[in-house]
Design a protein around this motif. Structure first.
Motif, PDB file in Angstrom:
ATOM      1  N   ARG A   1      15.438   2.657 -78.827  1.00 51.16           N
ATOM      2  CA  ARG A   1      14.987   2.093 -77.551  1.00 51.16           C
ATOM      3  C   ARG A   1      14.854   3.234 -76.546  1.00 51.16           C
ATOM      4  NH1 ARG A   1      18.603  -2.179 -76.460  1.00 51.16           N
ATOM      5  NH2 ARG A   1      20.013  -0.780 -75.354  1.00 51.16           N
ATOM      6  N   PHE A   2      13.849   3.126 -75.688  1.00 47.86           N
ATOM      7  CA  PHE A   2      13.597   4.187 -74.711  1.00 47.86           C
ATOM      8  C   PHE A   2      14.558   4.071 -73.541  1.00 47.86           C
ATOM      9  CE2 PHE A   2      11.255   6.305 -71.250  1.00 47.86           C
ATOM     10  CZ  PHE A   2      11.029   7.530 -71.874  1.00 47.86           C
ATOM     11  N   ASN A   3      15.186   5.196 -73.198  1.00 47.61           N
ATOM     12  CA  ASN A   3      16.084   5.260 -72.052  1.00 47.61           C
ATOM     13  C   ASN A   3      15.304   5.894 -70.907  1.00 47.61           C
ATOM     14  OD1 ASN A   3      18.039   6.219 -70.125  1.00 47.61           O
ATOM     15  ND2 ASN A   3      19.634   6.016 -71.692  1.00 47.61           N
ATOM     16  N   ARG A   4      14.946   5.085 -69.910  1.00 49.58           N
ATOM     17  CA  ARG A   4      14.128   5.589 -68.801  1.00 49.58           C
ATOM     18  C   ARG A   4      14.849   6.684 -68.015  1.00 49.58           C
ATOM     19  NH1 ARG A   4      12.535  -0.105 -67.719  1.00 49.58           N
ATOM     20  NH2 ARG A   4      10.352  -0.382 -68.320  1.00 49.58           N
ATOM     21  N   ARG A   5      16.133   6.497 -67.799  1.00 52.30           N
ATOM     22  CA  ARG A   5      16.873   7.456 -66.987  1.00 52.30           C
ATOM     23  C   ARG A   5      16.915   8.820 -67.652  1.00 52.30           C
ATOM     24  NH1 ARG A   5      22.110   9.106 -66.830  1.00 52.30           N
ATOM     25  NH2 ARG A   5      22.712   7.587 -68.417  1.00 52.30           N
ATOM     26  N   LYS A   6      17.110   8.831 -68.962  1.00 49.84           N
ATOM     27  CA  LYS A   6      17.184  10.100 -69.682  1.00 49.84           C
ATOM     28  C   LYS A   6      15.824  10.564 -70.197  1.00 49.84           C
ATOM     29  CE  LYS A   6      21.966   9.352 -71.176  1.00 49.84           C
ATOM     30  NZ  LYS A   6      22.872   9.248 -72.341  1.00 49.84           N
TER      31      LYS A   6
END
Length: 233
Positions: free
Chosen positions: A79-84
């Motif tokens: 899953r994509f982590n927007r913050r990182k």
């Protein structure tokens, strides 16, 4: 629909947990909790021929590794982590039978580890009993007048594993005379004298030891067959 950036995978098939509502480009099912990208278009797990797999969340490294070993077909779930700004692994999809076999292997390992811990505990207990007996025998050698049960009690207290007491020190484990005498003196100080009461009443430790020194020496002389003096700290 906006094209998703596909994370690279060196571990085989890749499944994505989308952050936005996505629908299968083939059967139009949705919104999808997991999808596979084929030429930039989302596909549901059924259309991607992965619908029979079960999800195993990350967290148990051994179970994950063995589940993939036991499965002829598996996929990594990310899953994509927007913050990182990166994709992060969430778990794996594996065959249900493979997961069951992996769980059996892990359970067998857990049982083996439990048996090993039990064996080690029994071994340590036996070692501790032998050491306490040797410590008590050394007390009786140095202080023949010390009652046998009292010698055992002193040895047992001084030699508790992990206690940091004198019996567990290097000198204590070597049954040095100084360590054995220190254990006996400490016991006499607390049991045969008002040392503890003095401390509780606020008397400084060194002053309390000075006041009870004569009482300790009297007990130790009574426990010594030859009447040799023992230096009391």
């Amino acid at each position: 629909m906006a094209r998703l950036a596909t994370p690279s995978s060196r571990t085989g098939l890749l499944v994505i947990q989308p952050l936005k509502r996505r629908y299968c480009g083939e059967c139009h099912a949705g919104a999808l909790s997991m999808l596979v990208l084929e030429e930039g278009a989302p596909r549901c797990l059924d259309c991607a021929d992965l619908g029979h797999l079960v999800f195993l969340a990350r967290g148990d490294t051994a179970l994950t590794r063995r589940s993939r070993e036991e499965s002829s077909l598996s996929a990594v779930v990310v899953r994509f982590n927007r913050r990182k700004g990166r994709y992060e692994r969430q778990g794996v999809l594996v065959e249900e039978a493979g997961l069951a076999r992996a769980e059996e292997r892990c359970l067998a390992d857990a049982e083996a580890r439990l048996r090993r811990r039990m064996r080690d505990a029994r071994r340590r207990t036996a070692e501790d009993v032998r050491f306490a007996e040797a410590f008590a025998a050394e007390i009786r050698r140095l202080f023949p007048g010390c009652p046998e049960e009292r010698a055992r009690a002193i040895a047992g207290h001084a030699s508790v594993r992990g206690s940091g007491r004198v019996g567990r020190s290097a000198a204590g484990r070597a049954l040095s005379e100084g360590a054995v005498v220190s254990a006996v003196v400490a016991s006499v100080r607390h049991v045969e004298t008002p040392y503890d009461q003095l401390l509780m009443s606020g008397v400084p430790r060194h002053e309390a030891r000075r006041r009870i020194r004569a009482g300790v020496e009297t007990v130790l002389r009574g426990w010594q067959a030859d009447g040799a003096g023992v230096e009391v700290g």
